[in-house]
Design a protein around this motif. Structure first.
Motif, mmCIF file in Angstrom:
data_model
loop_
_atom_site.group_PDB
_atom_site.id
_atom_site.type_symbol
_atom_site.label_atom_id
_atom_site.label_comp_id
_atom_site.label_asym_id
_atom_site.label_seq_id
_atom_site.Cartn_x
_atom_site.Cartn_y
_atom_site.Cartn_z
ATOM 1 N N TYR A 1 37.443 59.747 33.153
ATOM 2 C CA TYR A 1 37.767 59.679 34.583
ATOM 3 C C TYR A 1 36.496 59.690 35.430
ATOM 4 O O TYR A 1 36.358 58.902 36.364
ATOM 5 C CB TYR A 1 38.686 60.846 34.966
ATOM 6 C CG TYR A 1 39.045 60.868 36.419
ATOM 7 C CD1 TYR A 1 39.959 59.962 36.944
ATOM 8 C CD2 TYR A 1 38.458 61.790 37.287
ATOM 9 C CE1 TYR A 1 40.287 59.960 38.278
ATOM 10 C CE2 TYR A 1 38.787 61.803 38.626
ATOM 11 C CZ TYR A 1 39.701 60.892 39.116
ATOM 12 O OH TYR A 1 40.016 60.903 40.447
ATOM 13 N N LEU B 1 35.121 56.639 37.936
ATOM 14 C CA LEU B 1 34.740 56.834 39.337
ATOM 15 C C LEU B 1 33.312 56.365 39.586
ATOM 16 O O LEU B 1 33.028 55.718 40.596
ATOM 17 C CB LEU B 1 34.871 58.301 39.731
ATOM 18 C CG LEU B 1 36.250 58.822 40.041
ATOM 19 C CD1 LEU B 1 36.198 60.316 40.338
ATOM 20 C CD2 LEU B 1 36.864 58.078 41.200
ATOM 21 N N GLN C 1 33.200 52.541 39.705
ATOM 22 C CA GLN C 1 33.781 52.020 40.945
ATOM 23 C C GLN C 1 32.810 52.212 42.104
ATOM 24 O O GLN C 1 32.635 51.315 42.924
ATOM 25 C CB GLN C 1 35.101 52.712 41.250
ATOM 26 C CG GLN C 1 36.239 52.285 40.371
ATOM 27 C CD GLN C 1 37.500 53.094 40.624
ATOM 28 O OE1 GLN C 1 37.468 54.144 41.247
ATOM 29 N NE2 GLN C 1 38.613 52.606 40.111
ATOM 30 N N ASN C 2 32.203 53.384 42.188
ATOM 31 C CA ASN C 2 31.245 53.633 43.262
ATOM 32 C C ASN C 2 30.035 52.724 43.132
ATOM 33 O O ASN C 2 29.512 52.244 44.138
ATOM 34 C CB ASN C 2 30.811 55.101 43.260
ATOM 35 C CG ASN C 2 31.894 56.023 43.765
ATOM 36 O OD1 ASN C 2 32.823 55.597 44.437
ATOM 37 N ND2 ASN C 2 31.778 57.287 43.434
#
Length: 142
Positions: free
Chosen positions: A32, A36, A39-40
């Motif tokens: 997870y 993240l 994506q950032n």
């Protein structure tokens, strides 16, 4: 067999099931966090590229940009009327930078009750890897 009072009873160790469940929980948490992060990272790259191209778009926003409807122009072609570029390296960089233009019909903004200024809004759409829209307002009739 009798145990001596000084000997402690040993606590049983973790079972294999408990260890597997804890490894699964840690693995899901790590996945997870990595998702993240990726994506950032993609958003940061997009914003960075978009800002660079926005700065380059400013080369094309001259006073006569409205006449370039459905044209593809190089930055050098647009700027040579306004600036004299002597360096050949700068000239070549400007020639590599080009954009497609789309200029829709101007929008007339009228005051709601007949009192107040009127305005003409020109939208300038510049197409490239990340397309942009810019607006030019001409206010009249105060």
């Amino acid at each position: 067999m009798k145990t001596l009072p000084s000997m402690k009873t040993l606590r049983p160790a973790f079972t294999i099931i408990e260890i597997i469940i804890s490894v699964i929980i840690i693995s899901v948490s790590i996945i997870y966090v990595l998702k993240l992060h990726s994506q950032n990272h993609a958003q940061i790259v997009y914003i960075s590229e978009r800002n660079k191209l926005s700065l380059q778009d400013s080369l094309f926003l001259t006073d006569d940009v409205i006449k370039y409807h459905k044209d593809k122009k190089e930055a050098y072609e647009v700027l040579r009327k306004h600036f004299k570029v002597k360096e050949s390296k700068s000239r070549e960089l400007l020639k590599k930078n080009s954009r497609d233009f789309f200029i829709p019909e101007p929008l007339n903004l009228l005051p709601a009750e007949g009192y107040g200024p009127t305005a003409i809004v020109d939208e300038i759409k510049i197409k490239d890897k990340y397309s942009s829209s810019y607006f030019r307002f001409k206010i009249s009739n105060f």
